[in-house]
Design an enzyme around this catalytic site. Structure first.
Site, PDB file in Angstrom:
ATOM      1  N   ASP A  48       0.862  -1.244  -0.053  1.00  0.00           N
ATOM      2  CA  ASP A  48      -0.147  -0.120  -0.011  1.00  0.00           C
ATOM      3  C   ASP A  48       0.947   1.387  -0.076  1.00  0.00           C
ATOM      4  OD1 ASP A  48       0.775  -0.203   2.657  1.00  0.00           O
ATOM      5  OD2 ASP A  48      -0.946   0.273   3.421  1.00  0.00           O
ATOM      6  N   SER A  49       2.195   0.935   0.009  1.00  0.00           N
ATOM      7  CA  SER A  49       3.077   2.264   0.066  1.00  0.00           C
ATOM      8  C   SER A  49       2.806   2.902  -1.437  1.00  0.00           C
ATOM      9  CB  SER A  49       4.611   1.604   0.068  1.00  0.00           C
ATOM     10  OG  SER A  49       4.886   0.484  -0.708  1.00  0.00           O
ATOM     11  N   ASP A  87      -1.007  -6.349  -0.413  1.00  0.00           N
ATOM     12  CA  ASP A  87      -0.956  -5.667   0.810  1.00  0.00           C
ATOM     13  C   ASP A  87      -2.163  -5.196   1.293  1.00  0.00           C
ATOM     14  OD1 ASP A  87       0.338  -4.590   3.027  1.00  0.00           O
ATOM     15  OD2 ASP A  87       1.226  -3.195   2.145  1.00  0.00           O
ATOM     16  N   GLU A 119      -1.114  -5.503   8.546  1.00  0.00           N
ATOM     17  CA  GLU A 119      -0.460  -5.062   9.737  1.00  0.00           C
ATOM     18  C   GLU A 119      -0.983  -5.304  10.967  1.00  0.00           C
ATOM     19  OE1 GLU A 119       0.519  -0.979   9.032  1.00  0.00           O
ATOM     20  OE2 GLU A 119       1.245  -1.161   6.873  1.00  0.00           O
ATOM     21  N   GLU A 186       9.709  -4.834  10.374  1.00  0.00           N
ATOM     22  CA  GLU A 186      10.154  -3.757   9.758  1.00  0.00           C
ATOM     23  C   GLU A 186      10.571  -2.895  10.811  1.00  0.00           C
ATOM     24  OE1 GLU A 186       7.271  -1.480   7.302  1.00  0.00           O
ATOM     25  OE2 GLU A 186       8.664   0.142   7.118  1.00  0.00           O
TER      26      GLU A 186
HETATM   27  O1  KIV Z   1       3.232  -0.831   1.687  1.00  0.00           O
HETATM   28  C1  KIV Z   1       4.368  -1.225   1.639  1.00  0.00           C
HETATM   29  O2  KIV Z   1       5.360  -1.183   0.808  1.00  0.00           O
HETATM   30  C2  KIV Z   1       4.885  -2.172   2.976  1.00  0.00           C
HETATM   31  C3  KIV Z   1       6.321  -2.051   3.373  1.00  0.00           C
HETATM   32  C4  KIV Z   1       6.560  -0.791   4.068  1.00  0.00           C
HETATM   33  C5  KIV Z   1       6.653  -3.404   4.228  1.00  0.00           C
HETATM   34  O3  KIV Z   1       4.072  -2.766   3.822  1.00  0.00           O
END
Ligand code: KIV
Length: 283
Positions: A48-49, A87, A119, A186
């Site tokens: 989700d980054s 994610d 998460e 992380e």
């Molecule tokens: O969204 C993402 O790229 C992540 C990483 C920061 C682990 O969850």
């Protein structure tokens, strides 16, 4: 097309048994996924980054399920044999176990993912259990969890104090017992990552900035190649400056169009004289 064999859970656990580190990067689009497939990557995280790296938001929170599905499906088209982790974005699993299962199912059915990641610690163990019981491989994510950055007081290393480290160690075990096939750590101290990895019985421990003792490593693609302009986290090594290469190319394009050295005949298409003459007769 690549002639690689499909990476499965079995492949990943085999690598752990053989003490071979697992390779994992974020990826959000078809052409990059294609390159990762060719490079022999084991795993891709459609993170989700993407809200930050691809869409320019300041946090990951604005990523929606529809964004995640569209990008995950593009990545699957580019990397048919890589193990893809979708994610789960903000509020796609926090409200209830049922919400979590339904949205996890979308990653599998609509985007062809191999698993999902979410998460959170012990409080999310029931989401992991529900998803796994629905037949979907699920991964946990502990330490710095960007969706809770406000509650954690920012983007900081987690588990430096004995009490907070114990909480992360307990959470990793709870997620494993709930059925998580893997847990990402992380930005936790390397010694905490080592303890968790040594205690994992049937769970793959992955590190993002948490040191060398995990079963494998994750990095954010944009940080590795100078493609994220706002900041570069300490844990990210730059493996090549694609941002600089692209910027130089863009400047050259602006220059060549401006001074009329682009385009050249090899860059355009022509038509036969007789067709042209006939056309002129019509005009
Ligand atoms: O969204 C993402 O790229 C992540 C990483 C920061 C682990 O969850």
């Amino acid at each position: 097309m690549s002639d690689r064999k499909k990476v499965t859970l079995h492949t990943l656990f085999n690598k752990v048994s053989n003490h071979e580190p697992i390779t994992w990067l974020t990826c959000y689009d078809y052409p990059t996924a294609y390159l990762m497939e060719q490079a022999g990557m084991d795993m891709i995280l459609v993170g989700d980054s993407l809200a930050m790296t691809m869409l320019g938001y300041e946090t990951t929170l604005p990523a929606t399920m529809d964004d995640m599905i569209r990008h995950s499906a593009a990545v699957r088209r580019g990397a048919p044999n890589v193990f893809i982790v979708g994610d789960m974005p903000y509020m796609s699993y926090q409200p209830s176990v049922e919400t979590a299962i339904r949205n996890a199912g979308r990653f599998m059915a609509e985007a062809g993912c191999d698993s999902i990641k979410l998460e959170g610690g012990i409080e999310m163990a029931d989401r992991i259990q529900g998803i796994v019981n629905s037949g979907i491989p699920a991964m946990g994510h502990l330490g710095l969890t960007p969706q809770s950055a406000a509650a954690l007081g920012g983007y900081k290393v987690q588990g430096r104090a004995a009490r907070s480290a114990k909480k992360i160690i307990d959470a990793a075990k709870a997620l494993e017992q709930a059925g998580a096939f893997a847990v990402l750590l992380e930005m936790v101290p390397d010694r905490i990552c080592k303890i968790i990895t040594e205690r994992a019985e049937n769970c793959i421990i992955m590190s993002l900035g948490s040191g060398p003792h995990a079963h494998g490593q994750l990095l954010i693609y944009h940080d590795m190649f100078g493609l994220y302009p706002r900041f570069k986290p300490r844990m990210a090594k730059v493996f090549g400056n694609a941002g600089e290469v692209i910027l130089n190319g863009l400047k050259q394009y602006v220059q060549e169009v401006s001074d009329k050295s682009f385009p050249q005949p090899e860059n355009w298409f022509n038509m036969k004289d007789e067709e042209y003459d006939e056309l002129m007769g019509m005009l």
